[in-house]
Structures are given as C-alpha cells and as structure tokens.
Design a protein around this motif. Structure first.
Motif, short mmCIF file in Angstrom:
data_model
loop_
_atom_site.label_atom_id
_atom_site.label_comp_id
_atom_site.label_asym_id
_atom_site.label_seq_id
_atom_site.Cartn_x
_atom_site.Cartn_y
_atom_site.Cartn_z
N UNK A 162 0.84 -1.21 0.00
CA UNK A 162 0.00 0.00 0.00
C UNK A 162 0.88 1.26 0.00
N UNK A 163 1.90 1.26 0.85
CA UNK A 163 2.80 2.42 0.94
C UNK A 163 3.53 2.63 -0.40
N UNK A 164 4.01 1.52 -0.98
CA UNK A 164 4.73 1.59 -2.25
C UNK A 164 3.84 2.18 -3.35
N UNK A 165 2.60 1.73 -3.42
CA UNK A 165 1.67 2.25 -4.43
C UNK A 165 1.41 3.74 -4.23
N UNK A 166 1.27 4.14 -2.96
CA UNK A 166 1.07 5.56 -2.64
C UNK A 166 2.22 6.41 -3.17
N UNK A 167 3.44 5.95 -2.91
CA UNK A 167 4.63 6.71 -3.32
C UNK A 167 4.72 6.78 -4.86
N UNK A 168 4.51 5.64 -5.51
CA UNK A 168 4.58 5.61 -6.98
C UNK A 168 3.49 6.52 -7.58
N UNK A 169 2.31 6.50 -6.98
CA UNK A 169 1.21 7.34 -7.44
C UNK A 169 1.56 8.81 -7.34
N UNK A 170 2.15 9.21 -6.23
CA UNK A 170 2.53 10.61 -6.03
C UNK A 170 3.58 11.03 -7.07
N UNK A 171 4.58 10.17 -7.28
CA UNK A 171 5.64 10.51 -8.24
C UNK A 171 5.08 10.60 -9.66
N UNK A 172 4.10 9.76 -9.99
CA UNK A 172 3.51 9.80 -11.33
C UNK A 172 2.69 11.07 -11.52
N UNK A 173 1.85 11.39 -10.54
CA UNK A 173 1.00 12.59 -10.66
C UNK A 173 1.83 13.87 -10.75
N UNK A 174 3.03 13.83 -10.18
CA UNK A 174 3.91 15.00 -10.21
C UNK A 174 4.46 15.29 -11.59
N UNK A 175 4.45 14.27 -12.47
CA UNK A 175 5.09 14.42 -13.78
C UNK A 175 4.13 14.16 -14.94
N UNK A 176 3.23 15.09 -15.23
CA UNK A 176 2.28 14.84 -16.32
C UNK A 176 2.91 14.95 -17.72
N UNK A 177 4.08 15.61 -17.81
CA UNK A 177 4.70 15.76 -19.14
C UNK A 177 5.58 14.54 -19.39
N UNK A 178 5.21 13.73 -20.38
CA UNK A 178 5.88 12.44 -20.57
C UNK A 178 6.51 12.25 -21.94
N UNK A 179 6.05 13.00 -22.94
CA UNK A 179 6.55 12.73 -24.29
C UNK A 179 6.93 13.99 -25.05
N UNK A 180 7.31 13.82 -26.33
CA UNK A 180 7.78 14.96 -27.13
C UNK A 180 6.64 15.77 -27.74
N UNK A 181 5.46 15.20 -27.76
CA UNK A 181 4.30 15.98 -28.24
C UNK A 181 3.08 15.62 -27.39
#
Lengths: 187, 149
Positions: free
Chosen positions: A83-102
């Motif tokens: 549960x803790x691991x998923x929480x941390x991964x979720x936070x890191x993902x939401x922090x970075x919405x820009x993922x590609x070149x377009x």
C-alpha cells in the motif's frame, strides 16, 4: 458590441496582456512546497505512511499479533508495504504529467501510467483491507462467517468507490488522449 | 525566460480554467513543469513553442483538486467571469469565454493557431498530422463563429 470574427479573435489573443507577476512572485511559486494540489497529495501521502508505520510498529502488542497465525502477520505486513509503495509511486507519477515529445504521445503515456497506478491502487487497497480483515477475523468466535461477510461487503464497496474516484480523475486525460489518437484516422 | 513569456502561460490558464483560484493553481503547475523540463530543452525549437507544449500538456493532464468533470456547453454561460483582479477588455473576456467552451484538444489546437504558428509547428507540438491540423482548425472556426455571433 459588433460580432467578433476569427481575425478579431486572433488580434485579441495576440494583444492579451494579462501576465503581470514580477521576478519575486515567480520565484515564490516555483517552490514546490507552495504548490497547493501537490501539497495536499503529499500531506495525505506522509500522513498515511506515518500512520501505517506506527500501525506496523505497534500492532503486535496492541492487537496481540503474537497470538495470531504467522500467515496473518506476514500477509498484513506485506499488504501494508504494498500500500505504501503504491502511494509513493502514485505521487511521483502525478507530479510528472509531461511524458513525451508531443501532446499526443505525452497524454497517451501518462494515461497508460495512470491506468497502471489505478490498478496497483485498487489491488493494494483490496489486499490491505483483506489482510486487516483476515488478521482480526482469526479472533472472531460468534457469528464469524456473518461478521466476515458483512465486513467483506463493506470492503468491496470501498474498492468500488475508489475505482469510481480514479475513473473520474482520469476521464479528461483519457478523452483528450483518444481525441488526439483518433485525429489522424479521422483525417 | 518565464517572466518574459508569462503571457503565454496566462492565456493557457484562462482558456483551461474558469475561476481565478484554478487559474493561479494551473499557472503554478505550469511554471513547475517548465522548470523541470528545462534541462531537456534543446534550442532546435522556439522557446515559445516549447513553452506552449509543456503548458498545454500540463493544462490537460494536471491533477485537479476538485474532480468535477468539465462540461462543454454549446453557449457561453453568462455567469462565468474569468478573473477579478487583472483587467481584460470586454472583447478579450468574450474571447476567453468562447474558447473555454471548446474541448481540451480543440483549445490546444486553436491556441497555437491564434499564436500564428504554422500547421507544421502545430502538428509537431500536438503530434497530429498537418492535414488533420487544417481540418481541425476549420471545424473549430465554424464552432467559434456560431458561439461568437
């Protein structure tokens, strides 16, 4: 006021002077600590992690962990970590919405990542709920199957609500990603 | 660089968010994403194009506090006024309200068109083909004409 045409629109767009932050104001908002939405997610994350660590550190004494079967202890411990691991991964993902070149590839990648996080989140929450339920269910003596069933149904309802929450959160990104993806087929 | 080009960010915030508070939150979000993306910025493209890409991406994908889905209305809601403190002309107010009625992808394409980017540049930023950029812009123009008149 006369009707506005596309050329007027272009002219209004170009002459819109609405940004007026000075260097100091810009410097203040570049501090991630001041970010209102990420701050609320981070507070939730920290709070959950702290509470779960306290729970792990104390459950053995407070809830007679030593008297429970070993499998119940191991399941509970693993579920909390998951549960803790998923929480941390979720936070890191939401922090970075820009993922590609377009925009098309970025939104597609971001949506895929969010979908994976959604799945992890649902599975880890279910496992956590089930592990807690099993841990305490070993102590049920009277009406044990009825009690277990009622609590299990409550758990399923909570997972359904979590699923709905994630769907609402990702809906706009999914729609935009599909619009961009479908664009070339449509042309 | 951000100070110099902050108008770009503000314009994006005005078309993607209705309220002053949401616009300020998005502004902050975009600035943070720009700072994060800056080390990867290659001078192959214009600064403004790069800023538009990051800003539009953030506006569409950023996590929002309230999970109320956007409702794209056929007419401009009269009650919605975009901002209180920054003066915008009546025409600009009308323009922003009209643009807010479009879908997130339509907003992205029309913002780049209004900024006078070529179809090639719009295609590069959005990832859709140049052909479809033309088709999409014509559709949006038709939609906007109906809303504005």
């Amino acid at each position: 006021m006369k009707p506005m045409d596309i050329d007027d629109l272009k002219s209004n767009w170009k002459h819109a002077e609405i940004g007026n932050k000075d260097r100091n104001e810009l410097a203040a908002i570049t501090n991630i600590q001041n970010h209102p939405q990420l701050k609320s997610i981070r507070v939730k994350l920290v709070l959950e992690v702290v509470l779960l660590i306290i729970f792990l550190a104390t459950y053995n004494n407070m809830f007679d962990g030593a008297d429970k079967p070993l499998w119940a202890n191991i399941t509970l411990f693993a579920a909390v970590l998951c549960y803790i691991l998923t929480d941390v991964i979720g936070y890191l993902t939401l922090k970075n919405p820009v993922q590609g070149d377009n925009l098309k590839s970025s939104l597609h990648l971001f949506y895929q990542k969010l979908n994976r996080i959604r799945l992890f989140s649902l599975v880890s929450s279910f496992l956590f709920g089930l592990a807690v339920l099993l841990f305490f269910a070993t102590a049920f003596t009277e009406y044990r199957y009825i009690k277990f069933t009622v609590l299990f149904i409550i758990l399923l309802i909570m997972i359904y609500l979590l699923h709905r929450n994630w769907t609402a959160r990702t809906k706009q990104i999914k729609t935009a990603s599909m619009e961009f993806k479908g664009a070339d087929d449509d042309a | 660089m951000i100070e110099e080009h902050q108008n770009i960010i503000y314009k994006i915030c005005h078309i993607y968010r209705d309220t002053k508070e949401d616009q300020e939150d998005l502004f902050q979000d975009i600035v943070l994403q720009l700072l994060k993306a800056y080390p990867g910025f290659r001078n192959e493209s214009k600064v403004s194009s790069w800023m538009y890409r990051i800003a539009l991406n953030t506006a569409i994908a950023a996590f929002r506090k309230n999970k109320v889905p956007l409702d794209f209305k056929a007419t401009i809601p009269e009650a919605l006024h975009p901002i209180d403190s920054e003066p915008v002309s009546e025409n600009q107010d009308k323009m922003f309200r009209a643009l807010r009625t479009l879908s997130p992808t339509e907003k992205a394409v029309i913002a780049l068109y209004l900024e006078d980017l070529s179809y090639g540049e719009i295609a590069e930023i959005t990832g859709i083909s140049e052909n479809y950029v033309g088709v999409k812009i014509n559709r949006i123009k038709t939609k906007l004409r109906k809303i504005l008149n």
